[in-house]
Design a protein around this motif. Structure first.
Motif, PDB file in Angstrom:
ATOM      1  N   LEU A  11       1.037  -1.151  -0.062  1.00  0.00           N
ATOM      2  CA  LEU A  11       0.156   0.031   0.144  1.00  0.00           C
ATOM      3  C   LEU A  11       0.700   1.137  -0.002  1.00  0.00           C
ATOM      4  O   LEU A  11       2.137   1.218   0.399  1.00  0.00           O
TER       5      LEU A  11
ATOM      6  N   ASN B  60      -6.492   4.881   2.728  1.00  0.00           N
ATOM      7  CA  ASN B  60      -6.930   3.463   2.432  1.00  0.00           C
ATOM      8  C   ASN B  60      -7.844   3.377   1.123  1.00  0.00           C
ATOM      9  O   ASN B  60      -8.027   2.715   0.192  1.00  0.00           O
TER      10      ASN B  60
ATOM     11  N   ASN C 180      -5.974   4.251  -1.946  1.00  0.00           N
ATOM     12  CA  ASN C 180      -5.047   2.922  -2.309  1.00  0.00           C
ATOM     13  C   ASN C 180      -6.056   1.861  -3.006  1.00  0.00           C
ATOM     14  O   ASN C 180      -5.671   1.395  -3.963  1.00  0.00           O
TER      15      ASN C 180
END
Length: 251
Positions: free
Chosen positions: A97, A103, A106
């Motif tokens: 990542l 997140n 990602n």
């Protein structure tokens, strides 16, 4: 229906030197759409090379790797990059990542690279957040969450492009046993929903979740096991016994 077909695949490094290294000597097998296949073998057996060829990161020096009727070795570098984005999902041991991205970003990355409409991206993310239990962490950063949570985010990133084939390279190698079991249960769920999975692993416990296990030795398929009606525990025992025989040089 066959999704992936390998026909006598070979891979030799430094072929024109005085010390060529042959990683794959003769690999042939097929993977049907919806299958869950594990690949095992000792270090240096050729597992990573095989995965790289299927991932279009390397080309075979002999034979063919065909995914969804596409000869992967015939792709140009640019076409291979596009093919990876559109047809393959990747899950790695160390998550890979980007710490500078949230997140959510990602997960979105493969679709951003494919210039997907933002509304489509958001629509695809919703069921993944629920299935992978990442809704509460989606707007945090990788450095702020646990290894198991990072791997769930990585799985979402791999699945959001709706790949033909999910390639997993030691997906539980950096996780403790409890978190590994949780991730493998997620793989079971993903496969039950129709996703084809090809997983390289050193772990008999991980391989026991697959429906079929291929063993590579010295660049060739050494043996093959099918789970069939076996319990996961019994299948794990058979995998361990086969690895023991392989390691001890048995035939």
């Amino acid at each position: 229906m066959t999704l992936l077909q390998l026909n006598h695949v070979q891979r030799t490094y430094n072929a024109n030197s005085t010390h060529p290294v042959t990683a794959l000597k003769d690999i042939s097998f097929t993977v049907d759409r919806g299958e869950y296949v594990a690949i095992m073998g000792e270090s240096g057996a050729g597992k990573s090379t095989l995965l790289n060829i299927i991932a279009t990161l390397e080309q075979p020096t002999g034979g063919q790797a065909i995914l969804n009727s596409q000869d992967l070795g015939a792709l140009t570098k640019d076409d291979a990059a596009r093919y990876r984005r559109e047809h393959l999902g990747f899950i790695f041991q160390h998550f890979n990542l980007l710490d500078s991205l949230s997140n959510r970003d990602n997960v979105y990355l493969p679709l951003v690279l494919a210039k997907t409409d933002p509304a489509v991206m958001a629509q695809r993310l919703q069921p993944l957040m629920k299935r992978l239990r990442i809704a509460q962490i989606i707007d945090r950063f990788p450095s702020e969450i646990s290894g198991g949570q990072q791997q769930r985010v990585a799985i979402a990133r791999a699945l959001i492009a709706q790949p033909d084939l999910l390639l997993a390279d030691e997906p539980t190698g950096a996780l403790d046993s409890n978190t590994s079991a949780e991730i493998l249960d997620l793989f079971d769920d993903v496969n039950e929903n129709g996703q084809t999975i090809l997983m390289v692993t050193h772990s008999a416990a991980a391989a026991s979740h697959a429906k079929r296990t291929l063993f590579i030795k010295d660049g060739r398929i050494y043996h093959e096991l099918f789970r069939g009606d076996l319990t996961m525990k019994k299948y794990q025992e058979e995998i361990s016994d086969t690895m023991m025989t392989l390691t001890n040089g048995g035939e």
